[in-house]
Write an enzyme that holds these catalytic residues in place. Sequence first.
Site, PDB file in Angstrom:
ATOM      1  N   GLU A   8      19.976  42.991  20.203  1.00  9.73           N
ATOM      2  CA  GLU A   8      20.374  42.289  21.429  1.00  9.73           C
ATOM      3  C   GLU A   8      21.531  41.320  21.177  1.00  9.73           C
ATOM      4  OE1 GLU A   8      15.990  42.554  23.604  1.00  9.73           O
ATOM      5  OE2 GLU A   8      16.814  40.584  23.115  1.00  9.73           O
ATOM      6  N   HIS A  56      15.395  35.113  29.401  1.00 14.56           N
ATOM      7  CA  HIS A  56      15.015  36.217  28.508  1.00 14.56           C
ATOM      8  C   HIS A  56      15.063  35.704  27.077  1.00 14.56           C
ATOM      9  CE1 HIS A  56      15.111  40.126  26.438  1.00 14.56           C
ATOM     10  NE2 HIS A  56      16.008  39.553  25.660  1.00 14.56           N
ATOM     11  N   THR A 105       5.569  35.665  30.606  1.00 16.45           N
ATOM     12  CA  THR A 105       6.475  36.434  31.481  1.00 16.45           C
ATOM     13  C   THR A 105       6.281  36.076  32.959  1.00 16.45           C
ATOM     14  OG1 THR A 105       6.327  38.271  29.901  1.00 16.45           O
ATOM     15  CG2 THR A 105       7.169  38.788  32.106  1.00 16.45           C
ATOM     16  N   ASN A 136      12.274  35.133  36.424  1.00 12.77           N
ATOM     17  CA  ASN A 136      11.558  34.167  35.586  1.00 12.77           C
ATOM     18  C   ASN A 136      12.491  33.351  34.692  1.00 12.77           C
ATOM     19  OD1 ASN A 136      12.230  36.204  33.878  1.00 12.77           O
ATOM     20  ND2 ASN A 136      10.139  36.743  33.273  1.00 12.77           N
ATOM     21  N   PHE A 163       9.082  48.657  37.229  1.00 15.74           N
ATOM     22  CA  PHE A 163       9.947  47.562  37.677  1.00 15.74           C
ATOM     23  C   PHE A 163      11.387  47.689  37.187  1.00 15.74           C
ATOM     24  CE2 PHE A 163       7.654  46.064  33.837  1.00 15.74           C
ATOM     25  CZ  PHE A 163       8.734  45.760  32.999  1.00 15.74           C
ATOM     26  N   ARG A 197      10.134  31.899  22.383  1.00 14.40           N
ATOM     27  CA  ARG A 197       9.169  32.489  23.322  1.00 14.40           C
ATOM     28  C   ARG A 197       8.101  31.472  23.732  1.00 14.40           C
ATOM     29  NH1 ARG A 197       9.875  37.888  24.622  1.00 14.40           N
ATOM     30  NH2 ARG A 197       7.731  37.993  25.337  1.00 14.40           N
ATOM     31  N   ARG A 248       9.501  28.765  32.046  1.00 14.85           N
ATOM     32  CA  ARG A 248       9.109  29.648  33.144  1.00 14.85           C
ATOM     33  C   ARG A 248       8.140  28.969  34.105  1.00 14.85           C
ATOM     34  NH1 ARG A 248       8.870  35.234  29.559  1.00 14.85           N
ATOM     35  NH2 ARG A 248      10.932  36.008  30.122  1.00 14.85           N
ATOM     36  N   TYR A 278      18.211  46.916  29.105  1.00 13.14           N
ATOM     37  CA  TYR A 278      16.761  47.052  29.358  1.00 13.14           C
ATOM     38  C   TYR A 278      16.277  48.486  29.191  1.00 13.14           C
ATOM     39  CZ  TYR A 278      16.150  42.219  30.938  1.00 13.14           C
ATOM     40  OH  TYR A 278      16.052  40.840  30.994  1.00 13.14           O
ATOM     41  N   LYS A 300      18.930  33.665  33.302  1.00  9.42           N
ATOM     42  CA  LYS A 300      19.008  34.743  34.285  1.00  9.42           C
ATOM     43  C   LYS A 300      19.606  34.269  35.628  1.00  9.42           C
ATOM     44  CE  LYS A 300      15.170  37.429  32.320  1.00  9.42           C
ATOM     45  NZ  LYS A 300      13.849  38.068  32.596  1.00  9.42           N
TER      46      LYS A 300
HETATM   47  P1  IDP Z   1       9.508  39.204  28.567  1.00  5.36           P
HETATM   48  O1  IDP Z   1      10.815  38.873  29.267  1.00  5.36           O
HETATM   49  O2  IDP Z   1       8.516  38.089  28.667  1.00  5.36           O
HETATM   50  O3  IDP Z   1       9.708  39.692  27.139  1.00  5.36           O
HETATM   51  P2  IDP Z   1       9.069  42.003  29.319  1.00  5.36           P
HETATM   52  O4  IDP Z   1       7.724  42.651  29.427  1.00  5.36           O
HETATM   53  O5  IDP Z   1       9.916  42.373  28.140  1.00  5.36           O
HETATM   54  O6  IDP Z   1       8.823  40.407  29.389  1.00  5.36           O
HETATM   55  O7  IDP Z   1       9.841  42.328  30.665  1.00  5.36           O
HETATM   56  C1  IDP Z   1      11.243  42.120  30.758  1.00  5.36           C
HETATM   57  C2  IDP Z   1      11.530  41.489  32.099  1.00  5.36           C
HETATM   58  O8  IDP Z   1      11.189  42.399  33.134  1.00  5.36           O
HETATM   59  C3  IDP Z   1      10.725  40.236  32.425  1.00  5.36           C
HETATM   60  O9  IDP Z   1      11.230  39.050  31.850  1.00  5.36           O
HETATM   61  C4  IDP Z   1      10.815  40.205  33.939  1.00  5.36           C
HETATM   62  O10 IDP Z   1      12.071  39.714  34.392  1.00  5.36           O
HETATM   63  C5  IDP Z   1      10.696  41.693  34.272  1.00  5.36           C
HETATM   64  N1  IDP Z   1       9.295  42.113  34.494  1.00  5.36           N
HETATM   65  C6  IDP Z   1       8.322  42.255  33.569  1.00  5.36           C
HETATM   66  N2  IDP Z   1       7.160  42.655  34.119  1.00  5.36           N
HETATM   67  C7  IDP Z   1       7.406  42.792  35.445  1.00  5.36           C
HETATM   68  C8  IDP Z   1       6.596  43.187  36.580  1.00  5.36           C
HETATM   69  O11 IDP Z   1       5.412  43.514  36.464  1.00  5.36           O
HETATM   70  N3  IDP Z   1       7.230  43.189  37.802  1.00  5.36           N
HETATM   71  C9  IDP Z   1       8.545  42.841  37.963  1.00  5.36           C
HETATM   72  N4  IDP Z   1       9.328  42.466  36.926  1.00  5.36           N
HETATM   73  C10 IDP Z   1       8.777  42.441  35.682  1.00  5.36           C
HETATM   74 MG    MG Z   2      10.706  41.406  26.504  1.00  2.00          MG
END
Ligand code: IDP
Ligand code: MG
Length: 140
Positions: free
Chosen positions: A128, A117, A93, A114, A59, A87, A104, A51, A11
Amino acid sequence: MAVERTLSIIKPDATARNLTGKINTRFEEAGLRLVAQRRLKLTREQAEAFYAVHAERPFYNDLCTYMTSGPIVVQVLEGENAIARNREVMGNTNPANAAEGTIRKDFGQNIEANSVHGSDAPETAAVEIAFFFSTCDIVG
Ligand code: IDP
Ligand code: MG
């Protein structure tokens, strides 16, 4: 266990800090093979489409702004159980909750920025991967 492919993204927070090589080393040391890779800058439209599953989340708008804020590296990782393995290597996350030694934990800045992805299931991995790569771009 089967050999799988998963879509990984380095990212903007990580490309900005010149961490592409260090992150790729984590993948390779975990037995994941980089079978396709490209650096690009997402358009707003692309980020929103990628997304779309999160469109109703609070968010979503900020996430799309962040993901278009700088270059990203999209990549296909291949290996045994690659989706779950990736993962594990990424970690939670939220970097504050990620296990020691995960990407992370070591590189992530906050729950949004973070660093990486990774696809979460075989069905989403297929969609994807096809979002960024055609079959002939992927050389296993
Ligand atoms: P993941 O990347 O661990 O699969 P997801 O829930 O799919 O997590 O969320 C996608 C992306 O959205 C996260 O990697 C992060 O960049 C962002 N994100 C997720 N939850 C939050 C939040 O509560 N606040 C701000 N950004 C978030
Ligand atoms: Mg995800």
